[in-house]
Design a protein around this motif. Structure first.
Motif, PDB file in Angstrom:
ATOM      1  N   PHE A 198      65.230  60.599  31.184  1.00  0.00           N
ATOM      2  CA  PHE A 198      66.352  60.894  32.081  1.00  0.00           C
ATOM      3  C   PHE A 198      67.234  61.984  31.462  1.00  0.00           C
ATOM      4  CE2 PHE A 198      70.836  60.079  33.235  1.00  0.00           C
ATOM      5  CZ  PHE A 198      70.758  60.437  34.565  1.00  0.00           C
ATOM      6  N   GLU A 199      67.500  61.850  30.170  1.00  0.00           N
ATOM      7  CA  GLU A 199      68.322  62.851  29.471  1.00  0.00           C
ATOM      8  C   GLU A 199      67.673  64.233  29.545  1.00  0.00           C
ATOM      9  OE1 GLU A 199      69.397  61.678  25.493  1.00  0.00           O
ATOM     10  OE2 GLU A 199      70.168  63.666  25.015  1.00  0.00           O
ATOM     11  N   LYS A 200      66.359  64.270  29.389  1.00  0.00           N
ATOM     12  CA  LYS A 200      65.615  65.531  29.433  1.00  0.00           C
ATOM     13  C   LYS A 200      65.778  66.192  30.803  1.00  0.00           C
ATOM     14  CE  LYS A 200      60.783  67.033  28.918  1.00  0.00           C
ATOM     15  NZ  LYS A 200      60.733  67.916  27.746  1.00  0.00           N
ATOM     16  N   LEU A 201      65.612  65.413  31.862  1.00  0.00           N
ATOM     17  CA  LEU A 201      65.717  65.984  33.209  1.00  0.00           C
ATOM     18  C   LEU A 201      67.158  66.387  33.515  1.00  0.00           C
ATOM     19  CD1 LEU A 201      63.329  63.690  35.283  1.00  0.00           C
ATOM     20  CD2 LEU A 201      62.904  65.965  34.356  1.00  0.00           C
ATOM     21  N   LEU A 202      68.100  65.549  33.069  1.00  0.00           N
ATOM     22  CA  LEU A 202      69.511  65.823  33.368  1.00  0.00           C
ATOM     23  C   LEU A 202      69.983  67.095  32.676  1.00  0.00           C
ATOM     24  CD1 LEU A 202      72.125  64.721  34.691  1.00  0.00           C
ATOM     25  CD2 LEU A 202      72.630  63.622  32.508  1.00  0.00           C
ATOM     26  N   TYR A 269      77.409  63.034  28.684  1.00  0.00           N
ATOM     27  CA  TYR A 269      78.405  63.631  27.786  1.00  0.00           C
ATOM     28  C   TYR A 269      78.088  63.455  26.317  1.00  0.00           C
ATOM     29  CZ  TYR A 269      81.091  64.543  31.915  1.00  0.00           C
ATOM     30  OH  TYR A 269      81.486  65.017  33.135  1.00  0.00           O
ATOM     31  N   THR A 270      77.226  62.480  25.989  1.00  0.00           N
ATOM     32  CA  THR A 270      76.799  62.380  24.588  1.00  0.00           C
ATOM     33  C   THR A 270      75.274  62.398  24.589  1.00  0.00           C
ATOM     34  OG1 THR A 270      76.818  59.937  24.485  1.00  0.00           O
ATOM     35  CG2 THR A 270      78.867  61.058  24.048  1.00  0.00           C
ATOM     36  N   ASP A 271      74.636  61.450  23.957  1.00  0.00           N
ATOM     37  CA  ASP A 271      73.179  61.348  24.085  1.00  0.00           C
ATOM     38  C   ASP A 271      72.748  59.916  23.815  1.00  0.00           C
ATOM     39  OD1 ASP A 271      72.773  60.868  21.364  1.00  0.00           O
ATOM     40  OD2 ASP A 271      72.557  62.995  20.911  1.00  0.00           O
ATOM     41  N   ASN A 272      71.464  59.687  23.940  1.00  0.00           N
ATOM     42  CA  ASN A 272      70.956  58.310  23.842  1.00  0.00           C
ATOM     43  C   ASN A 272      71.098  57.726  22.437  1.00  0.00           C
ATOM     44  OD1 ASN A 272      69.686  57.105  26.337  1.00  0.00           O
ATOM     45  ND2 ASN A 272      68.901  59.196  26.430  1.00  0.00           N
ATOM     46  N   ILE A 273      70.981  58.578  21.423  1.00  0.00           N
ATOM     47  CA  ILE A 273      71.122  58.056  20.054  1.00  0.00           C
ATOM     48  C   ILE A 273      72.579  57.666  19.815  1.00  0.00           C
ATOM     49  CG2 ILE A 273      70.825  58.548  17.597  1.00  0.00           C
ATOM     50  CD1 ILE A 273      68.698  60.572  18.308  1.00  0.00           C
ATOM     51  N   MET A 274      73.475  58.548  20.225  1.00  0.00           N
ATOM     52  CA  MET A 274      74.901  58.283  20.067  1.00  0.00           C
ATOM     53  C   MET A 274      75.321  57.019  20.805  1.00  0.00           C
ATOM     54  SD  MET A 274      77.215  61.508  20.385  1.00  0.00           S
ATOM     55  CE  MET A 274      78.589  61.891  19.425  1.00  0.00           C
ATOM     56  N   LYS A 275      74.709  56.805  21.948  1.00  0.00           N
ATOM     57  CA  LYS A 275      74.987  55.607  22.731  1.00  0.00           C
ATOM     58  C   LYS A 275      74.714  54.355  21.890  1.00  0.00           C
ATOM     59  CE  LYS A 275      72.828  53.533  26.830  1.00  0.00           C
ATOM     60  NZ  LYS A 275      71.470  53.208  26.375  1.00  0.00           N
ATOM     61  N   GLY A 276      73.630  54.398  21.123  1.00  0.00           N
ATOM     62  CA  GLY A 276      73.309  53.273  20.252  1.00  0.00           C
ATOM     63  C   GLY A 276      74.352  53.070  19.161  1.00  0.00           C
TER      64      GLY A 276
END
Ligand code: C5P
Length: 333
Positions: A198-202, A269-276
């Motif tokens: 999803f992040e890649k497409l967004l 606004y951030t990313d999936n790693i940061m979300k963790g």
């Protein structure tokens, strides 16, 4: 064109991360409760579907607000992006279907495992997401950052493991431990893959977050409905779609849909790693708050876990990274 400055303020990011974490935590507790409490049992596949519908509804409301209430403009934008861009639309089916599988698997996991085992196992999505971010987005993590990812995972596991009940195999219900763990393992991989895709497409196009979400939830509704048909169709025909929907089940839907929407904002606004990392920090902070204000007593496992989480955040060097764009290989703009 807009001359708005790149990015959102740190306060806004922190706010989104905090809301997401509170929602996710209460979602887990409530979902577990509604699946194990005495009485009629709702069909969880229907809840996944209703949640997709709710997310679609919220997203359309936000789009409508962005276009100052003009239904015509909203439908124009959607037509252009759904019928007008069939390939983009088709691409979104990938994360959407994977998320639908994930959302069904978490229900199976929580129906069969105690909350602590569930939380601890589900944390494996942190290293999984990091690995997939590197593989699929071309992000590069330094050696120290990799260590930070694993220190974080260990820290959260320690912190979560002491959350109320101890980690044990006894779920107190007639749950099947192997089924629960298998479902959750599938959910871990789905979470990592769908999140990163999803992040890649967004971030790989100019299509707005809310249009992306409409595309996402269209497929989401479709695939979640398939889930109902495949797993609970007979039940639904006998007892009705919303069988067993107590107010608490509706609250699960509300928290699930709110959580999904906030997830998408956080990923933008951030990313999936940061979300963790943020989720981990928020868990630690909320536990510390409970210690200070509600007299919660914790053991050395929490202290150790919390220290690891804090150390991991510094090791990763969070504030330095700009995560709102994908690294461009072509040496772009
Ligand atoms: O556990 P994890 O953080 O991977 O869960 C992400 C959740 O966010 C999923 O339930 C997924 O359906 C939801 N989501 C969403 N809209 C997006 C991205 C994720 O509703 N654009």
């Amino acid at each position: 064109g807009s001359t708005k400055k790149e990015g959102a303020s740190v306060i806004f990011k922190l706010y989104c991360l905090a809301v997401l974490t509170v929602m996710a935590a209460s979602y887990t507790v409530l979902m577990r409760y509604t699946r194990t409490v005495e009485g009629v049992r709702y069909y969880s596949t229907t809840t996944v579907f209703v949640t997709e519908c709710a997310k679609m509804f919220f997203t359309l409301c936000i789009l409508l607000k962005e276009h100052k209430g003009s239904i015509r403009k909203v439908s124009q934008e959607l037509k252009g992006n759904i019928i007008g861009k069939p390939t983009e639309m088709l691409k979104m089916s990938v994360p959407s279907i994977v998320y639908a599988i994930q959302n069904n698997m978490t229900f199976i996991g929580l129906s069969n495992l105690d909350a602590a085992t569930y939380q601890v196992t589900y944390q494996m999505k942190i290293p999984c997401t990091a690995l997939l971010s590197v593989m699929m987005l071309g992000r590069s993590l330094g050696g120290m950052q990799w260590i930070a990812v694993f220190v974080l995972t260990g820290g959260v596991i320690l912190v979560q493991g002491i959350g109320g009940e101890a980690v044990s195999h006894t779920s107190g219900t007639d749950g099947n431990y192997v089924v629960g763990l298998t479902a959750l393992t599938i959910a871990v991989f789905c979470s990592g893959f769908a999140g990163v895709y999803f992040e890649k497409l967004l971030k790989g196009s100019d299509t707005s977050l809310w249009v992306r979400n409409v595309q996402m939830y269209s497929w989401g509704m479709l695939s979640a409905f398939m889930g109902v048909v495949m797993h609970d169709w007979q039940n639904v025909r006998e007892n009705g779609f919303l069988y067993g929907y107590t107010p608490l089940v509706w609250l699960v839907v509300l928290l699930g849909s709110g959580g999904g929407i906030y997830t998408s904002i956080v990923v933008k606004y951030t990313d999936n790693i940061m979300k963790g990392f943020a989720a981990a920090a928020a868990i630690v902070l909320s536990t510390i708050a409970s210690i200070m204000f509600m007299g919660l007593v914790v053991g050395w496992m929490f202290v150790l876990g919390a220290s690891l989480v804090i150390a991991a955040i510094f090791m990763y060097g969070l504030p330095k990274t700009n995560t709102e764009r994908l690294p461009t290989k072509k040496g772009g703009t």
